[in-house]
Design a protein around this motif. Structure first.
Motif, short mmCIF file in Angstrom:
data_model
loop_
_atom_site.label_atom_id
_atom_site.label_comp_id
_atom_site.label_asym_id
_atom_site.label_seq_id
_atom_site.Cartn_x
_atom_site.Cartn_y
_atom_site.Cartn_z
N ALA A 100 44.08 25.82 34.69
CA ALA A 100 44.03 26.38 33.15
C ALA A 100 42.47 26.56 32.80
N ALA A 101 41.49 25.50 33.35
CA ALA A 101 40.20 25.34 32.84
C ALA A 101 39.32 26.68 33.63
N LYS A 102 39.98 27.02 34.82
CA LYS A 102 39.41 28.22 35.68
C LYS A 102 39.65 29.38 34.67
N GLU A 103 40.76 29.65 34.43
CA GLU A 103 41.47 30.52 33.59
C GLU A 103 40.73 31.05 32.41
N GLU A 104 40.55 29.86 31.72
CA GLU A 104 40.04 29.75 30.48
C GLU A 104 38.41 30.39 30.44
N ALA A 105 37.85 29.92 31.59
CA ALA A 105 36.41 30.51 31.96
C ALA A 105 36.57 31.86 32.12
N MET A 106 37.46 32.43 32.92
CA MET A 106 37.56 33.85 33.17
C MET A 106 37.67 34.48 31.70
N ALA A 107 38.61 34.01 30.87
CA ALA A 107 39.06 34.52 29.76
C ALA A 107 37.72 34.67 28.81
N ASN A 108 36.96 33.63 28.92
CA ASN A 108 35.75 33.72 28.08
C ASN A 108 34.58 34.80 28.56
N ALA A 109 34.79 34.80 30.01
CA ALA A 109 33.99 35.78 30.61
C ALA A 109 34.36 37.13 29.97
N LEU A 110 35.51 37.49 29.98
CA LEU A 110 35.94 38.67 29.49
C LEU A 110 35.52 38.94 28.18
N ARG A 111 35.59 38.19 27.24
CA ARG A 111 35.23 37.95 25.83
C ARG A 111 33.78 38.39 25.55
N ALA A 112 33.14 37.71 26.48
CA ALA A 112 31.50 38.07 26.73
C ALA A 112 31.14 39.38 27.15
N GLU B 208 31.98 40.86 30.13
CA GLU B 208 32.06 40.85 31.74
C GLU B 208 33.28 41.99 32.03
N SER B 209 33.36 42.61 33.19
CA SER B 209 34.21 43.61 33.64
C SER B 209 35.30 42.81 34.32
N ILE B 210 36.69 43.48 33.95
CA ILE B 210 37.77 42.80 34.50
C ILE B 210 38.09 42.87 36.11
N GLY B 211 37.16 43.76 36.81
CA GLY B 211 37.05 43.78 38.00
C GLY B 211 36.21 42.56 38.56
N ALA B 212 35.31 42.42 37.92
CA ALA B 212 34.36 41.49 38.38
C ALA B 212 34.95 39.97 38.00
N MET C 281 38.03 39.30 37.77
CA MET C 281 39.60 39.00 38.39
C MET C 281 39.53 39.49 40.09
N GLY C 282 38.37 39.05 40.65
CA GLY C 282 37.98 39.45 42.04
C GLY C 282 38.52 38.45 42.80
N ALA C 283 37.75 38.16 44.19
CA ALA C 283 38.11 37.29 45.12
C ALA C 283 38.61 35.91 44.69
N ASN C 284 37.42 35.44 43.76
CA ASN C 284 37.78 34.03 43.15
C ASN C 284 39.17 33.87 42.45
N TYR C 285 39.71 34.75 41.71
CA TYR C 285 40.91 34.75 41.21
C TYR C 285 42.06 34.68 42.23
N GLU C 286 41.78 35.53 43.19
CA GLU C 286 42.91 35.64 44.35
C GLU C 286 43.28 34.43 44.90
N HIS C 287 41.97 33.74 45.23
CA HIS C 287 41.71 32.67 46.10
C HIS C 287 42.03 31.46 45.51
N MET C 288 42.10 31.67 43.99
CA MET C 288 42.21 30.28 43.31
C MET C 288 42.92 29.01 43.62
N LEU C 289 44.15 29.30 43.86
CA LEU C 289 45.10 28.37 44.60
C LEU C 289 44.82 27.51 45.82
N ARG C 290 43.90 28.24 46.59
CA ARG C 290 43.35 27.65 47.77
C ARG C 290 42.45 26.52 47.82
N ASP C 291 41.66 26.47 46.50
CA ASP C 291 40.72 25.49 46.27
C ASP C 291 41.08 24.30 46.15
#
Length: 226
Positions: free
Chosen positions: A196-208, A210-214, A216-226
């Protein structure tokens, strides 16, 4: 249970679980290789998500346990408090009401967090008038009398094929109902909070900006592996 019907311990876990949504918890279960997500059980009354410790009720056909006659579900209501959610097994009769209006009133008076029923529920307009949360696949007008009985309270149950034990945890919202074994709750919460914290950081980046492509890139796709 204490004398007021509240479960001993686990309150910090309940508070943490109530801050999460079903999708974050589902992702945490995926990350940890655990099961417990039940889809397609809609909210029939009440608003928002519910989460808490499980008090189980097992309904079916056969002979009820010996002792004074009780209406099904009444013992669970008497045991439950604000930290608890009553979860009902009932796959013996697709039309028999597994929960009703007086039970909703009794649970509402006690501040019970909600009810999740595998079988149909009745008197749903009464639950809606109380704003009492009830989750169930189907509704009915038919009584349980002469159709099903209570086989046990605070016993292991099967909910849509998933085994649920008393004092497990459950969260339900518009996305899913999710059960978490008591033994797994701490690691599931840790994983879900990190997601949830990672997704909130992504949401804040979108609000600021940043492009959705940037974002929701590889970091998002691989988020559950970390």
């Amino acid at each position: 249970m204490d004398k007021n019907g509240e479960t001993y311990g686990g309150m910090d876990a309940v508070r943490r679980l109530r801050r999460l949504d079903a999708c974050a918890v589902s992702d945490a279960l995926d990350k940890l290789g655990l099961k417990g997500v039940i889809s397609g059980v809609p909210r029939q009354s009440g608003e928002g998500r519910i989460a808490g410790r499980v008090i189980t009720v097992k309904l079916g056909v056969g002979r009820p346990p010996s002792g004074p006659a009780r209406h099904l579900g009444a013992m669970a209501v008497e045991l439950a408090g604000p930290a608890d959610i009553i979860v009902i097994e009932q796959h013996a009769n697709p039309e028999a009401g597994s929960w009703g209006g007086l039970l909703s009133l009794g649970a509402s008076v006690r501040g019970v967090a909600g009810v999740i029923s595998e079988g149909p529920v009745r008197d749903i307009d009464e639950a809606r008038a109380l704003h009492f949360p009830v989750f169930a696949r189907t509704l009915t007008a038919k009584t349980a009398r002469g159709r099903i009985v209570e086989l046990g309270t605070v016993v292991p149950i099967s909910f849509e094929g998933h085994t649920v034990h008393p004092c497990d945890y459950v969260l339900a919202d518009s996305s899913a109902v999710i059960f978490i074994a008591a033994a797994d709750i701490d690691r599931v919460l840790d994983a879900a909070e990190a997601i949830a914290a990672k997704e909130e950081a992504m949401a804040n980046a979108l609000r600021a900006g940043e492009s959705i492509g940037a974002v929701m890139g590889a970091n998002y796709e691989h988020m559950l592996r970390d």
